[in-house]
Scaffold this active site. Structure first.
Site, PDB file in Angstrom:
ATOM      1  N   HIS A 125      57.626  45.161  42.820  1.00 49.61           N
ATOM      2  CA  HIS A 125      56.383  44.506  43.244  1.00 49.61           C
ATOM      3  C   HIS A 125      56.523  43.037  43.574  1.00 49.61           C
ATOM      4  O   HIS A 125      55.510  42.361  43.798  1.00 49.61           O
ATOM      5  CB  HIS A 125      55.311  44.629  42.158  1.00 49.61           C
ATOM      6  CG  HIS A 125      54.833  46.018  41.932  1.00 49.61           C
ATOM      7  ND1 HIS A 125      53.753  46.558  42.576  1.00 49.61           N
ATOM      8  CD2 HIS A 125      55.311  46.993  41.140  1.00 49.61           C
ATOM      9  CE1 HIS A 125      53.571  47.800  42.175  1.00 49.61           C
ATOM     10  NE2 HIS A 125      54.513  48.093  41.293  1.00 49.61           N
TER      11      HIS A 125
ATOM     12  N   LYS B  79      41.973  35.405  43.509  1.00 47.44           N
ATOM     13  CA  LYS B  79      43.248  36.009  43.124  1.00 47.44           C
ATOM     14  C   LYS B  79      43.885  35.109  42.072  1.00 47.44           C
ATOM     15  O   LYS B  79      43.379  34.016  41.807  1.00 47.44           O
ATOM     16  CB  LYS B  79      44.179  36.137  44.339  1.00 47.44           C
ATOM     17  CG  LYS B  79      44.276  34.852  45.187  1.00 47.44           C
ATOM     18  CD  LYS B  79      45.122  35.046  46.419  1.00 47.44           C
ATOM     19  CE  LYS B  79      44.407  35.719  47.571  1.00 47.44           C
ATOM     20  NZ  LYS B  79      44.806  37.070  47.843  1.00 47.44           N
ATOM     21  N   ARG B  80      45.009  35.553  41.462  1.00 51.75           N
ATOM     22  CA  ARG B  80      45.701  34.680  40.532  1.00 51.75           C
ATOM     23  C   ARG B  80      46.005  33.335  41.197  1.00 51.75           C
ATOM     24  O   ARG B  80      46.254  33.278  42.413  1.00 51.75           O
ATOM     25  CB  ARG B  80      47.018  35.338  40.084  1.00 51.75           C
ATOM     26  CG  ARG B  80      46.847  36.479  39.114  1.00 51.75           C
ATOM     27  CD  ARG B  80      46.150  36.052  37.853  1.00 51.75           C
ATOM     28  NE  ARG B  80      46.971  35.195  37.030  1.00 51.75           N
ATOM     29  CZ  ARG B  80      47.767  35.610  36.039  1.00 51.75           C
ATOM     30  NH1 ARG B  80      47.834  36.894  35.750  1.00 51.75           N
ATOM     31  NH2 ARG B  80      48.476  34.755  35.333  1.00 51.75           N
TER      32      ARG B  80
ATOM     33  N   LYS C 127      50.475  31.481  46.634  1.00 52.38           N
ATOM     34  CA  LYS C 127      49.252  32.009  47.223  1.00 52.38           C
ATOM     35  C   LYS C 127      48.465  30.901  47.946  1.00 52.38           C
ATOM     36  O   LYS C 127      47.549  31.156  48.683  1.00 52.38           O
ATOM     37  CB  LYS C 127      48.385  32.677  46.162  1.00 52.38           C
ATOM     38  CG  LYS C 127      49.049  33.932  45.565  1.00 52.38           C
ATOM     39  CD  LYS C 127      48.163  34.586  44.532  1.00 52.38           C
ATOM     40  CE  LYS C 127      48.853  35.717  43.776  1.00 52.38           C
ATOM     41  NZ  LYS C 127      48.832  37.006  44.489  1.00 52.38           N
TER      42      LYS C 127
ATOM     43  N   THR D 184      46.357  43.298  47.569  1.00 53.42           N
ATOM     44  CA  THR D 184      45.455  44.454  47.620  1.00 53.42           C
ATOM     45  C   THR D 184      44.007  44.004  47.787  1.00 53.42           C
ATOM     46  O   THR D 184      43.181  44.757  48.289  1.00 53.42           O
ATOM     47  CB  THR D 184      45.588  45.332  46.345  1.00 53.42           C
ATOM     48  OG1 THR D 184      45.678  44.467  45.204  1.00 53.42           O
ATOM     49  CG2 THR D 184      46.823  46.211  46.426  1.00 53.42           C
TER      50      THR D 184
ATOM     51  N   LYS E  41      40.519  45.355  49.955  1.00 56.74           N
ATOM     52  CA  LYS E  41      39.158  45.497  49.408  1.00 56.74           C
ATOM     53  C   LYS E  41      38.160  44.740  50.284  1.00 56.74           C
ATOM     54  O   LYS E  41      37.062  45.219  50.568  1.00 56.74           O
ATOM     55  CB  LYS E  41      39.106  44.955  47.969  1.00 56.74           C
ATOM     56  CG  LYS E  41      39.950  45.783  47.003  1.00 56.74           C
ATOM     57  CD  LYS E  41      40.224  45.075  45.677  1.00 56.74           C
ATOM     58  CE  LYS E  41      41.370  45.774  44.958  1.00 56.74           C
ATOM     59  NZ  LYS E  41      41.968  44.983  43.876  1.00 56.74           N
TER      60      LYS E  41
HETATM   61  C1  26V Z   1      55.984  40.087  36.345  1.00 60.85           C
HETATM   62  C2  26V Z   1      56.139  39.481  35.154  1.00 60.85           C
HETATM   63  C3  26V Z   1      57.277  38.586  35.014  1.00 60.85           C
HETATM   64  C4  26V Z   1      57.571  38.337  33.602  1.00 60.85           C
HETATM   65  C5  26V Z   1      56.371  38.017  32.801  1.00 60.85           C
HETATM   66  C6  26V Z   1      55.370  39.121  32.824  1.00 60.85           C
HETATM   67  C7  26V Z   1      55.225  39.709  34.130  1.00 60.85           C
HETATM   68  C8  26V Z   1      54.143  40.556  34.350  1.00 60.85           C
HETATM   69  C9  26V Z   1      53.989  41.140  35.556  1.00 60.85           C
HETATM   70  C10 26V Z   1      54.908  40.913  36.541  1.00 60.85           C
HETATM   71  C11 26V Z   1      54.755  41.577  37.821  1.00 60.85           C
HETATM   72  C12 26V Z   1      54.238  40.667  38.845  1.00 60.85           C
HETATM   73  C13 26V Z   1      54.321  41.358  40.066  1.00 60.85           C
HETATM   74  C14 26V Z   1      52.991  41.609  40.678  1.00 60.85           C
HETATM   75  O1  26V Z   1      51.930  41.651  40.087  1.00 60.85           O
HETATM   76  N1  26V Z   1      53.093  41.823  41.932  1.00 60.85           N
HETATM   77  C15 26V Z   1      51.970  42.085  42.757  1.00 60.85           C
HETATM   78  O2  26V Z   1      51.896  43.495  42.888  1.00 60.85           O
HETATM   79  C16 26V Z   1      50.817  43.873  43.707  1.00 60.85           C
HETATM   80  C17 26V Z   1      50.769  45.376  43.683  1.00 60.85           C
HETATM   81  O3  26V Z   1      51.896  45.904  44.275  1.00 60.85           O
HETATM   82  C18 26V Z   1      51.004  43.315  45.102  1.00 60.85           C
HETATM   83  O4  26V Z   1      49.901  43.659  45.873  1.00 60.85           O
HETATM   84  C19 26V Z   1      51.142  41.802  45.054  1.00 60.85           C
HETATM   85  O5  26V Z   1      51.445  41.298  46.331  1.00 60.85           O
HETATM   86  C20 26V Z   1      52.232  41.420  44.098  1.00 60.85           C
HETATM   87  O6  26V Z   1      52.269  40.017  43.915  1.00 60.85           O
END
Ligand code: 26V
Length: 812
Positions: free
Chosen positions: A357, A545-546, A551, A653, A657
């Site tokens: 992701h 968004k975050r 971003k 995403t 929406k």
């Molecule tokens: C990464 C990490 C890194 C370590 C700390 C905890 C943590 C928790 C979650 C993540 C994953 C981050 C990746 C993420 O949310 N990606 C998003 O995924 C969406 C669904 O596929 C996508 O639409 C977004 O563009 C993407 O940023």
């Protein structure tokens, strides 16, 4: 399909209320009324749930298990009523009791067990799997504290804990009899028994993983799948007070707390990886419990032996967080079930598939070997052996190319690289939008791609239209039904028929009215919750968004700061009145993101209180962004801001929406924005900014200089100066971090480079918006082409292209 008439519903509801609360309905509080309704709804669901499970056990259909550290479900009641097909009946029945359904729904706490995109995607996928008759279940962690609640105090983000379980959660059922034991630490000794190696694990700490099941209701198909969330408990929860000295007693309590800590809190970062041991514990905890319960269930009910596991079961890992599923399945197959390495490896690597992701290097998980080995000694041995065999394979193919081999190795430089383990141990690796997958293949994961090209594939993300259209925007849903019929609900791409009405004057007028009504609701929410009056006739320009540098909320903010300067210079400047709406949480340790929130709030404060301009522009930073707030904001947006630095947003995403709710998008050609552009055509989206090639060239060859941009352009100079010259806040140092990132550190996200192209694009928005018919037709085309971004399409692709499961559209 589940059916109930109004009178029966009323009777059931009254009975439920009395049984639950021991008083009459008219004596109850609103929350009592919500509880009774949710509980009754769950009762309706339970029978279908049991039947669904019976059917799965009987038919032996392939089961999909979606493993994810995060499931961002939001509220469940409204969605349950829609999917059961009883929302209208329920609304009418309640209104006979003088109860308003919408206000009861609002009393429900969001189930916020996720950070953002990745967690929400998992929730949309569950909804689509159930609705498409796919036996697909979630597996995750039942965090006691969800994603933090955000307050804004003096313009700053303050985090408070999200104790979402303070009221009983009617949607979950604790299944103590299905608990599993998970082991940490200890030593592993190897014993040679008649030529077979046995691994003896001793001295470990055993923890009980207790599952809580949540029903996942399919849309009008009587399918109820399961989301199983695990909670950590001590193995022995009782101790005999009399036999304990005081010290032992306290120790015992401390011990209990240390165990419960495993499922205590969701990590609020989604972009910076930190090697925290508790997080590694969380990962192994839920993965081990999940895999053990799958195997236990398969052995009890599955058709066939574990040799056929890959034909009967698909396990999907949502990013690398559940990657330990690979060595854990190996461990169970070898150590507990007696399979040899090769057979166990064949089964495991044909059962597990993986989605990436993000390409942000700083988010890639890698665990220090020392920590890994100590916490999970047997698992580490297995990972080492996976790596040894993999490197051997590489060695055979790339003779003498040490650099390449060490680059691809799973263990290197004292770390276990989880993405490498995930790729090696799975049969499918996918990205989440076309561009993202191409970048994975050709850059981030290119060595693995060239080593094994057929493993890689794309599955562009999607969103469930049942929540994001039918739930969030009932007026638009009804209008679509009126215009093109109801077929689009089961076949979302049928929404394309709406494009034929894009130029129809009465359709345009209705679209405008619906949007206005949603904007009025949002304006009222803003007034009540934040005390700011906004004009529903202004253009609602939304970025939610975050908060993250890539971003580029800063780009949006600088653009507003520039506009403010122009309005001061020329109060008669002819612009479309706009309300700029922001919302989003910053990771608590992400200083720059928090500083960005402060800047936006300071700009808002100044502009909103300046009577010379506040008829024309207003800014609102909405507090505590979450699923339920998104459901209020998105249907009210005219303009959707998707302005990440090209190549950085894997998919996005919220972009989907917004378009589904009839907003026009202003975007860079990043993530799924590209596919949105391809669907709606260049004339129905506003694109700006650096191209992928240009961005990559900057990264490879350098040449971007923020200082040059400032020195060569008075407008850029003015807005960047305004960050630190006290114009927005007496304290010149207050937004120093934002400034330094942009200027001193030569911003790796090229905000200043895209500045003018963004301004031009925004001027174009103004012009388009002034042309009522043109704008409304754009909205209509966006709605019409949003069906392809339903997660039903995405899930069908996963089912047929990866999992090999499901009888798609069987009952349609
Ligand atoms: C990464 C990490 C890194 C370590 C700390 C905890 C943590 C928790 C979650 C993540 C994953 C981050 C990746 C993420 O949310 N990606 C998003 O995924 C969406 C669904 O596929 C996508 O639409 C977004 O563009 C993407 O940023």
């Amino acid at each position: 399909m589940f059916n109930i008439d109004k009178e029966t519903f009323k009777k059931d509801y009254e009975e439920k209320f009395i049984e639950m609360h021991g008083k009459d309905l008219h004596e109850g509080t609103d929350y009592n009324k919500y509880e009774a309704l949710a509980s009754l709804t769950r009762d309706y669901v339970v029978k279908m749930w049991i039947n669904t499970n019976k059917k799965y056990n009987f038919t032996g259909e392939k089961q999909v298990y979606y493993f994810s550290m995060e499931f961002l479900l939001g509220r469940l009641l409204g969605n349950a009523l829609i999917n059961l097909g009883i929302k209208d009946i329920c609304r009418e029945a309640l209104s006979d009791f003088n109860i308003n359904l919408d206000s009861l729904e609002e009393l429900e706490e969001d189930q916020g067990l996720g950070n953002g995109g990745l967690g929400r995607l998992a929730a949309c996928f569950l909804d689509s799997m159930a609705s498409l008759n796919i036996p697909g279940h979630g597996c995750g962690i039942r965090y006691k504290y969800g994603f933090f609640q955000q307050k804004i105090v003096n313009g700053k983000q303050i985090e408070t804990s999200d104790y979402w379980l303070k009221n009983a959660n009617v949607w979950e059922i604790k299944k103590s009899d299905k608990a599993q034991v998970v082991r940490f630490g200890g030593e592993v000794t190897t014993i040679n028994e008649d030529g077979h190696l046995r691994f003896n694990h001793t001295g470990y700490e055993a923890i009980l993983a207790v599952p809580y099941d949540i029903p996942v209701i399919g849309y009008e198909n009587e399918v109820v799948n399961t989301l199983r969330l695990w909670s950590a408990e001590p193995l022995y929860d009782e101790f005999d007070f009399s036999s304990f000295s005081r010290g032992d007693y306290l120790k015992a309590i401390e011990y209990k707390n240390s165990i419960e800590a495993i499922s205590q809190v969701l990590y609020p970062d989604d972009s910076f990886y930190e090697g925290k041991i508790l997080r590694l514990k969380q990962q192994y905890f839920f993965v081990s419990a999940g895999i053990q319960s799958i195997i236990r269930h398969f052995k009890a009910y599955g058709k066939g032996t574990l040799k056929d596991l890959d034909e009967k079961i698909a396990i999907h890992i949502n990013d690398t967080h559940p990657t330990l599923a690979i060595p854990e399945l190996m461990r169970i197959l070898m150590d507990e079930e007696g399979y040899g390495w090769n057979e166990a490896w064949r089964i495991t690597s044909n059962t597990i598939s993986y989605t990436n992701h993000t390409i942000l290097a700083e988010a890639l998980e890698k665990w220090p070997v020392e920590m890994f080995e100590k916490l999970l000694p047997r698992i580490y041995m297995i990972v080492e052996e996976i790596n040894r065999r993999f490197c051997q394979e590489l060695w055979n193919k790339y003779i003498g190319q040490w650099d390449k081999i060490s680059k691809m190795s799973i263990i290197a430089d004292g770390y276990v690289r989880m993405a490498h383990l995930a790729i090696v141990g799975s049969y499918s690796v996918n990205g989440v939008a076309k561009l993202h997958t191409e970048i994975l293949k050709k850059q981030e994961m290119s060595d693995f791609y060239y080593f094994n090209p057929t493993k890689f594939n794309n599955k562009t993300n999607g969103i469930t239209h049942r929540r994001w259209l039918m739930g969030a925007n009932p007026e638009l849903t009804d209008f679509l039904k009126e215009t093109i019929g109801s077929g689009f609900i089961k076949h979302p791409t049928d929404m394309e028929a709406f494009a034929a009405y894009a130029m129809d004057k009465s359709v345009q007028e209705r679209l405008h009215q619906i949007k206005l009504s949603n904007k009025k609701k949002l304006a009222e929410y803003i007034k009540i919750n934040q005390g700011i009056s906004v004009n529903p006739d202004s253009l609602f320009d939304v970025q939610v968004k975050r908060i993250h540098a890539y971003k580029r909320q800063t780009l949006n903010c600088l653009r507003i700061m520039d506009l403010y300067r122009r309005l001061i210079e020329n109060p008669n400047l002819d612009i479309v009145p706009r309300t700029f709406i922001f919302a989003g949480k910053a990771a608590p340790g992400y200083y720059l993101a928090k500083n960005t929130i402060e800047l936006i709030n300071a700009v808002a404060n100044k502009i909103n209180n300046d009577p010379k301009v506040n008829e024309k522009i207003k800014i609102v930073f909405m507090h505590n962004y979450r699923v339920s707030l998104a459901e209020t904001i998105i249907p009210a947006a005219d303009l959707s801001e998707q302005i990440s630095t090209t190549t950085k947003e894997a998919s996005g995403t919220s972009n989907m929406k917004f378009m589904m709710n009839g907003a026009v998008t202003i975007a860079t050609l990043d993530g799924a924005n590209i596919e949105i552009r391809d669907e709606v055509g260049d004339e129905n989206i506003i694109i700006f900014g650096l191209t992928e090639r240009e961005v990559l060239d900057y990264y490879q060859k350098g040449g971007y200089s923020a200082t040059d941009m400032i020195n060569g352009d008075y407008r850029i100079k003015q807005v960047t100066d305004d960050i630190v010259n006290g114009f927005y806040c007496g304290d010149k140092e207050r937004f120093r971090a934002v400034y330094e990132h942009l200027v001193t550190y030569n911003d790796e996200f090229f905000v200043l480079k895209d500045f003018h192209s963004y301004l031009k694009a925004q001027d174009k928005v103004d012009n388009l918006y002034r042309d009522f018919s043109k704008w409304q037709s754009m909205c209509a085309v966006n709605i019409a082409h949003s069906g392809i971004f339903s997660s039903d399409r995405t899930i069908q692709e996963y089912a047929t292209g990866i999992w090999g499961s499901g009888f798609l559209y069987k009952n349609l």
